[in-house]
Design a protein around this motif. Structure first.
Motif, PDB file in Angstrom:
ATOM      1  N   ALA A 205       0.837  -1.200   0.000  1.00 51.59           N
ATOM      2  CA  ALA A 205       0.000   0.000   0.000  1.00 51.59           C
ATOM      3  C   ALA A 205       0.874   1.254   0.000  1.00 51.59           C
ATOM      4  CB  ALA A 205      -0.924  -0.006   1.208  1.00 51.59           C
ATOM      5  N   ASP A 206       0.465   2.246  -0.787  1.00 56.46           N
ATOM      6  CA  ASP A 206       1.139   3.539  -0.749  1.00 56.46           C
ATOM      7  C   ASP A 206       0.137   4.640  -1.092  1.00 56.46           C
ATOM      8  OD1 ASP A 206       0.861   3.484  -3.501  1.00 56.46           O
ATOM      9  OD2 ASP A 206       2.991   3.418  -3.951  1.00 56.46           O
ATOM     10  N   ILE A 207       0.632   5.836  -1.364  1.00 60.28           N
ATOM     11  CA  ILE A 207      -0.291   6.966  -1.548  1.00 60.28           C
ATOM     12  C   ILE A 207      -0.334   7.481  -2.981  1.00 60.28           C
ATOM     13  CG2 ILE A 207      -0.108   7.642   0.858  1.00 60.28           C
ATOM     14  CD1 ILE A 207       1.742   9.922  -0.046  1.00 60.28           C
ATOM     15  N   GLY A 208       0.620   7.069  -3.833  1.00 59.75           N
ATOM     16  CA  GLY A 208       0.500   7.386  -5.249  1.00 59.75           C
ATOM     17  C   GLY A 208       1.232   8.609  -5.735  1.00 59.75           C
ATOM     18  N   ILE A 209       2.386   8.930  -5.129  1.00 57.17           N
ATOM     19  CA  ILE A 209       3.177  10.022  -5.693  1.00 57.17           C
ATOM     20  C   ILE A 209       4.555   9.512  -6.089  1.00 57.17           C
ATOM     21  CG2 ILE A 209       1.972  11.750  -4.311  1.00 57.17           C
ATOM     22  CD1 ILE A 209       4.510  12.110  -2.669  1.00 57.17           C
ATOM     23  N   THR A 210       5.114  10.127  -7.133  1.00 55.66           N
ATOM     24  CA  THR A 210       6.505   9.914  -7.517  1.00 55.66           C
ATOM     25  C   THR A 210       7.247  11.184  -7.169  1.00 55.66           C
ATOM     26  OG1 THR A 210       5.835   8.480  -9.351  1.00 55.66           O
ATOM     27  CG2 THR A 210       8.087   9.350  -9.382  1.00 55.66           C
ATOM     28  N   ALA A 211       8.280  11.063  -6.345  1.00 53.49           N
ATOM     29  CA  ALA A 211       9.016  12.233  -5.894  1.00 53.49           C
ATOM     30  C   ALA A 211      10.513  11.965  -5.972  1.00 53.49           C
ATOM     31  CB  ALA A 211       8.619  12.598  -4.466  1.00 53.49           C
ATOM     32  N   GLY A 212      11.284  13.028  -6.059  1.00 55.42           N
ATOM     33  CA  GLY A 212      12.731  12.892  -6.111  1.00 55.42           C
ATOM     34  C   GLY A 212      13.409  14.171  -5.672  1.00 55.42           C
ATOM     35  N   PHE A 213      14.688  14.049  -5.344  1.00 53.21           N
ATOM     36  CA  PHE A 213      15.444  15.202  -4.862  1.00 53.21           C
ATOM     37  C   PHE A 213      15.805  16.115  -6.022  1.00 53.21           C
ATOM     38  CE2 PHE A 213      19.285  17.407  -3.382  1.00 53.21           C
ATOM     39  CZ  PHE A 213      18.817  17.917  -2.182  1.00 53.21           C
ATOM     40  N   ASP A 214      15.476  17.394  -5.890  1.00 50.18           N
ATOM     41  CA  ASP A 214      15.799  18.414  -6.886  1.00 50.18           C
ATOM     42  C   ASP A 214      17.050  19.144  -6.409  1.00 50.18           C
ATOM     43  OD1 ASP A 214      16.026  20.539  -8.590  1.00 50.18           O
ATOM     44  OD2 ASP A 214      13.955  21.225  -8.392  1.00 50.18           O
ATOM     45  N   PRO A 215      18.227  18.860  -6.986  1.00 47.16           N
ATOM     46  CA  PRO A 215      19.469  19.473  -6.495  1.00 47.16           C
ATOM     47  C   PRO A 215      19.489  20.983  -6.661  1.00 47.16           C
ATOM     48  CG  PRO A 215      19.853  18.279  -8.550  1.00 47.16           C
ATOM     49  CD  PRO A 215      18.466  17.947  -8.115  1.00 47.16           C
ATOM     50  N   ARG A 216      18.773  21.496  -7.647  1.00 49.72           N
ATOM     51  CA  ARG A 216      18.755  22.957  -7.850  1.00 49.72           C
ATOM     52  C   ARG A 216      18.026  23.657  -6.720  1.00 49.72           C
ATOM     53  NH1 ARG A 216      16.192  22.722 -13.712  1.00 49.72           N
ATOM     54  NH2 ARG A 216      14.986  21.211 -12.497  1.00 49.72           N
ATOM     55  N   ALA A 217      16.935  23.019  -6.244  1.00 49.45           N
ATOM     56  CA  ALA A 217      16.165  23.613  -5.150  1.00 49.45           C
ATOM     57  C   ALA A 217      16.631  23.133  -3.788  1.00 49.45           C
ATOM     58  CB  ALA A 217      14.685  23.291  -5.338  1.00 49.45           C
ATOM     59  N   GLY A 218      17.410  22.031  -3.766  1.00 47.47           N
ATOM     60  CA  GLY A 218      17.882  21.498  -2.503  1.00 47.47           C
ATOM     61  C   GLY A 218      16.787  20.846  -1.684  1.00 47.47           C
TER      62      GLY A 218
END
Length: 390
Positions: free
Chosen positions: A301-314
């Protein structure tokens, strides 16, 4: 006779006539082994889905580039520089490097991907000419003497299985997978695929497991070498994988056509980790020994988002929200910054670990702190199964 000479002779004898064992460790759904390439000590993720020898971060100096190579993944191709491999060792096992080229990739953070120190990838070419056992049970490679003939073994069809490699692909381990209706898919044994199994929408349509033109629910993103691709999960029932009957399993489906006319996808770490696997490429055989008693997997089970680290925004950003998912219903949007997950704010941990932080038991909740346009949002989102056909 000196002790050093005796030890040397014993090691040479073990490599020539006996078997050599090399320990490995398990990273984030991956095998990681210590090796030495052109005299440089490195840690490599073992990937039978990569037909070459070695892929390294280009910050590691193993010599000047000597050529170029085109890499192909599930959906595309990528041209990269290469360096001739002049020496290669895996633990006590010396590998003949004739014809091998190491691929250099620009500043890839492999350690973050696998949640342990990793400098690159070790491909199938490294073990191709050895009878090699991937012993998940003991977390070791076993390099068997060439006198071992797995064709003489008798499988029982319950715990042990003997497969013949199909005559497709030069540097891959392609074997048959059958649906309950007897339709066949050609899938490769791929230790580098973190999922249970991966195929394509058009393949499911061809074998009658997906209605042509039907829209999949819970679309998300997966990362492959050539970039981000749209994907979704499906519950597969009564599939026979490499001779093993699997009542239920969850597969990752890439919503794009395959880049290969020969293969339909790969069987990954989620299935393979249940087996000790002996590969004899010269005799075109693969022996599987199931030691866990498990062969399938269950939805997570999860919540349904794909996320990742944005090095430009930190900071971590949301790149995709699966339609009709709990995240979508909670109002989370692409571009939102993720400040914390369950009150953990150190999120520069790689996309695999980040995804696992948002997984959990069905019906449990994950606490998120988000930022949108400078405004702080705190949400509790209930996890659900986001699997087509479940």
């Amino acid at each position: 006779m000196s002790g050093i000479l005796i030890a040397t002779l014993l090691l040479a004898g073990a490599q020539a006539g006996g078997r050599v064992e090399v320990p490995f460790r398990l990273g984030e759904d991956a095998i990681v082994v210590d090796a030495e390439v052109n005299g440089k000590k490195v840690s490599l993720m073992f990937d039978t889905g990569f037909g070459g020898s070695v892929v390294l971060n280009d910050t590691i100096n193993i010599g000047k580039p000597t050529g170029k190579m085109v890499l192909r993944d599930f959906v595309g191709e990528l041209e990269v520089p290469t360096v001739k491999v002049t020496s290669l060792k895996i633990g006590a096992q010396t590998i003949d490097p004739a014809g091998m080229e190491a691929v250099l990739t620009p500043s890839a953070n492999y350690s973050m991907s696998y949640n342990t120190h990793v400098d690159g990838i070790m491909g199938f070419e490294v073990i191709k000419h050895n009878i090699t056992e991937i012993n998940f049970q003991g977390q070791k490679f076993i390099f068997h003497p060439n006198s071992l003939d797995v064709t003489k073994r008798t499988p029982d069809g319950a715990k042990t299985f003997l497969n013949r490699l199909l005559p497709t692909g030069h540097n891959s381990l392609e074997m048959s997978v059958q649906t309950d209706a007897g339709e066949r898919m050609i899938l490769a044994l791929d230790t580098g695929n973190a999922f249970f199994a991966t195929t394509h929408r058009d393949v499911l349509e061809r074998v009658g497991l997906w209605k042509p033109g039907a829209e999949a629910k819970y679309m998300r993103s997966s990362m492959v070498a050539s970039g981000e691709v749209p994907s979704w999960d499906i519950l597969m029932k009564n599939v026979t994988i490499f001779g093993v009957k699997v009542p239920e399993s969850v597969w990752s489906i890439i919503d794009l056509p395959s880049s290969s006319a020969e293969g339909d996808g790969t069987i990954g770490f989620g299935f393979l980790k249940n087996f000790n696997i002996t590969i004899d490429y010269e005799r075109r055989r693969v022996w599987l020994e199931n030691f866990t008693g498990e062969v399938g997997n269950q939805p997570v089970a999860d919540i349904g988002i794909t996320a990742g680290f944005d090095p430009r925004a930190g900071r971590v950003r949301v790149y995709r929200v699966a339609p009709a998912s709990p995240a979508d219903k909670a109002g989370i949007k692409v571009g939102d910054a993720v400040l914390s997950i369950d009150e953990v704010s150190e999120l520069n941990v790689g996309y695999r670990r980040l995804a696992k932080m948002m997984e959990g038991p069905l019906g449990s909740k994950v606490k998120l702190a988000l930022s949108r346009g400078g405004n702080l949002m705190r949400l509790e989102v209930e996890r659900a199964y986001l699997v087509n056909g479940y």
